[in-house]
Design a protein around this motif. Structure first.
Motif, PDB file in Angstrom:
ATOM      1  N   LYS A   1       9.684  -3.144   6.434  1.00  0.00           N
ATOM      2  CA  LYS A   1       9.990  -4.249   5.516  1.00  0.00           C
ATOM      3  C   LYS A   1       9.376  -5.558   5.999  1.00  0.00           C
ATOM      4  N   GLN A   2       8.697  -6.216   5.099  1.00  0.00           N
ATOM      5  CA  GLN A   2       8.222  -7.563   5.339  1.00  0.00           C
ATOM      6  C   GLN A   2       8.923  -8.431   4.318  1.00  0.00           C
ATOM      7  N   ASN A   3       9.911  -9.153   4.767  1.00  0.00           N
ATOM      8  CA  ASN A   3      10.809  -9.835   3.842  1.00  0.00           C
ATOM      9  C   ASN A   3      10.282 -11.164   3.318  1.00  0.00           C
ATOM     10  N   SER A   4       9.216 -11.660   3.922  1.00  0.00           N
ATOM     11  CA  SER A   4       8.643 -12.915   3.441  1.00  0.00           C
ATOM     12  C   SER A   4       7.367 -12.616   2.667  1.00  0.00           C
ATOM     13  N   PRO A   5       7.368 -12.791   1.349  1.00  0.00           N
ATOM     14  CA  PRO A   5       6.161 -12.517   0.566  1.00  0.00           C
ATOM     15  C   PRO A   5       5.025 -13.486   0.893  1.00  0.00           C
ATOM     16  N   SER A   6       5.390 -14.702   1.317  1.00  0.00           N
ATOM     17  CA  SER A   6       4.342 -15.684   1.584  1.00  0.00           C
ATOM     18  C   SER A   6       4.776 -16.621   2.695  1.00  0.00           C
ATOM     19  N   LEU A   7       3.751 -17.228   3.309  1.00  0.00           N
ATOM     20  CA  LEU A   7       3.952 -18.171   4.409  1.00  0.00           C
ATOM     21  C   LEU A   7       2.820 -19.178   4.367  1.00  0.00           C
ATOM     22  N   PHE A  34       3.461   1.568   5.326  1.00  0.00           N
ATOM     23  CA  PHE A  34       3.154   0.152   5.227  1.00  0.00           C
ATOM     24  C   PHE A  34       4.315  -0.654   4.667  1.00  0.00           C
ATOM     25  N   GLY A  35       4.406  -1.911   5.115  1.00  0.00           N
ATOM     26  CA  GLY A  35       5.252  -2.884   4.445  1.00  0.00           C
ATOM     27  C   GLY A  35       4.533  -3.409   3.219  1.00  0.00           C
ATOM     28  N   LYS A  36       5.216  -4.302   2.481  1.00  0.00           N
ATOM     29  CA  LYS A  36       4.642  -4.806   1.234  1.00  0.00           C
ATOM     30  C   LYS A  36       3.679  -5.963   1.437  1.00  0.00           C
ATOM     31  N   GLY A  37       3.623  -6.489   2.648  1.00  0.00           N
ATOM     32  CA  GLY A  37       2.653  -7.535   2.932  1.00  0.00           C
ATOM     33  C   GLY A  37       3.229  -8.936   2.855  1.00  0.00           C
ATOM     34  N   THR A  38       2.612  -9.837   3.627  1.00  0.00           N
ATOM     35  CA  THR A  38       2.930 -11.260   3.596  1.00  0.00           C
ATOM     36  C   THR A  38       1.626 -12.022   3.396  1.00  0.00           C
ATOM     37  N   ARG A  39       1.609 -12.905   2.405  1.00  0.00           N
ATOM     38  CA  ARG A  39       0.419 -13.711   2.155  1.00  0.00           C
ATOM     39  C   ARG A  39       0.500 -14.973   2.993  1.00  0.00           C
ATOM     40  N   LEU A  40      -0.457 -15.124   3.912  1.00  0.00           N
ATOM     41  CA  LEU A  40      -0.520 -16.298   4.774  1.00  0.00           C
ATOM     42  C   LEU A  40      -1.554 -17.272   4.225  1.00  0.00           C
ATOM     43  N   TYR A  78      -1.249 -10.038   5.126  1.00  0.00           N
ATOM     44  CA  TYR A  78      -1.054  -9.274   6.355  1.00  0.00           C
ATOM     45  C   TYR A  78      -0.038  -8.160   6.111  1.00  0.00           C
ATOM     46  N   PHE A  79      -0.447  -6.955   6.473  1.00  0.00           N
ATOM     47  CA  PHE A  79       0.420  -5.790   6.325  1.00  0.00           C
ATOM     48  C   PHE A  79       0.863  -5.292   7.682  1.00  0.00           C
ATOM     49  N   CYS A  80       2.132  -5.031   7.804  1.00  0.00           N
ATOM     50  CA  CYS A  80       2.699  -4.353   8.952  1.00  0.00           C
ATOM     51  C   CYS A  80       2.749  -2.860   8.623  1.00  0.00           C
ATOM     52  N   ALA A  81       2.466  -2.014   9.608  1.00  0.00           N
ATOM     53  CA  ALA A  81       2.483  -0.570   9.380  1.00  0.00           C
ATOM     54  C   ALA A  81       3.025   0.136  10.615  1.00  0.00           C
ATOM     55  N   ALA A  82       3.537   1.330  10.413  1.00  0.00           N
ATOM     56  CA  ALA A  82       4.110   2.097  11.518  1.00  0.00           C
ATOM     57  C   ALA A  82       3.770   3.565  11.357  1.00  0.00           C
ATOM     58  N   LEU A  83       3.759   4.292  12.477  1.00  0.00           N
ATOM     59  CA  LEU A  83       3.559   5.731  12.389  1.00  0.00           C
ATOM     60  C   LEU A  83       4.207   6.451  13.558  1.00  0.00           C
ATOM     61  N   TRP A  84       4.472   7.725  13.317  1.00  0.00           N
ATOM     62  CA  TRP A  84       4.915   8.618  14.366  1.00  0.00           C
ATOM     63  C   TRP A  84       3.672   9.212  15.040  1.00  0.00           C
ATOM     64  N   LEU A 138       0.856  -1.190   0.000  1.00  0.00           N
ATOM     65  CA  LEU A 138       0.000   0.000   0.000  1.00  0.00           C
ATOM     66  C   LEU A 138       0.892   1.240   0.000  1.00  0.00           C
ATOM     67  N   ARG A 139       0.685   2.093  -0.978  1.00  0.00           N
ATOM     68  CA  ARG A 139       1.485   3.313  -1.069  1.00  0.00           C
ATOM     69  C   ARG A 139       0.567   4.526  -1.016  1.00  0.00           C
TER      70      ARG A 139
END
Lengths: 113, 112
Positions: free
Chosen positions: B5-11, B102-108, B88-94, A43-44
């Motif tokens: 960064k989500q380094n695993s595209p799938s799981l 957002f990270g690029k996501g991991t498909r579970l 699943y997307f990981c996200a962060a904020l100040w 998501l961008r």
């Protein structure tokens, strides 16, 4: 579910035509966001708004403009659509306080031929 | 430069076992981390969050762990169910009302 409606849900158009996507909320949230989702990119953020007439650019704002003339509506416009703008577009809203999460609409699938 | 960064595209995980999704970040100024779940043809939905001052947050079958020194967080799903199959997307904020990163996501995929 958060009261977010995106319209249209699907659209196919030709290169060079203008396109406007609408996001409507019934939650009276201050913040509204437009994202695009593409394979391999996640998501961008395109643009976001922190109040009526207050907007700012995101990571991928080139080729897009936005407007917010009232709290409930946030419009995303592609002035002259290109094939690279084929994507799924998501609108999100939030209070913008602390870790209050953003809530997303169901997306608009836009295809530019 | 990707800040989340989500380094695993799938799981792929068997039903009933633990699913562990990982996320790394580069900016030590992030105040909150969030996980979102996304089914096809739907928008992402918020799952769980954690403040940077905590190291664990639990909500039912979902637990998020934060290791600030390693700039790493993980989402544990126990037990995994077929309905957990999603991206699943990981996200962060100040703090201060800035947009999520957002990270690029991991498909579970949870296999019955």
């Amino acid at each position: 579910d958060a009261g977010i409606t995106q319209s249209p849900r699907h659209k196919v158009t030709e290169t060079g035509t203008p396109v406007t996507l609408r996001c409507h909320q019934t939650e009276n949230h201050r913040y509204m966001y437009w994202y695009r989702q593409d394979p391999g990119h996640g998501l961008r953020l395109i643009h976001y708004s922190y109040g009526v007439k207050d907007t700012d650019k995101g990571e991928v704002s080139d080729g897009y403009s936005v407007s917010r003339s009232k709290t409930e509506d946030f419009l995303l416009t592609l002035e002259s659509a290109t094939s690279s703008q084929t994507s799924v577009y998501f609108c999100a809203i939030s209070h913008g306080q602390g870790d209050q999460p953003q809530h997303f609409g169901d997306g608009t699938r836009l295809s530019i031929l | 430069d990707q800040q989340v960064k989500q380094n695993s595209p799938s799981l792929s995980v068997q039903e009933g076992r633990i699913s562990i999704l990982n996320c790394d970040y580069t900016n030590s100024m992030f105040d909150y981390f969030l996980w979102y779940k996304k089914y096809p043809a739907e928008g992402p939905t918020f799952l769980i969050s954690i403040s940077s001052i905590k190291d664990k947050n639990e909500d039912g079958r979902f637990t998020v762990f934060l290791n600030k020194s390693a700039k790493h967080l993980s989402l544990h799903i126990v037990p995994s169910q077929p309905g957990d199959s999603a991206v699943y997307f990981c996200a962060a904020l100040w703090a201060g009302n800035t947009p999520l990163v957002f990270g690029k996501g991991t498909r579970l995929s949870v296999i019955a």
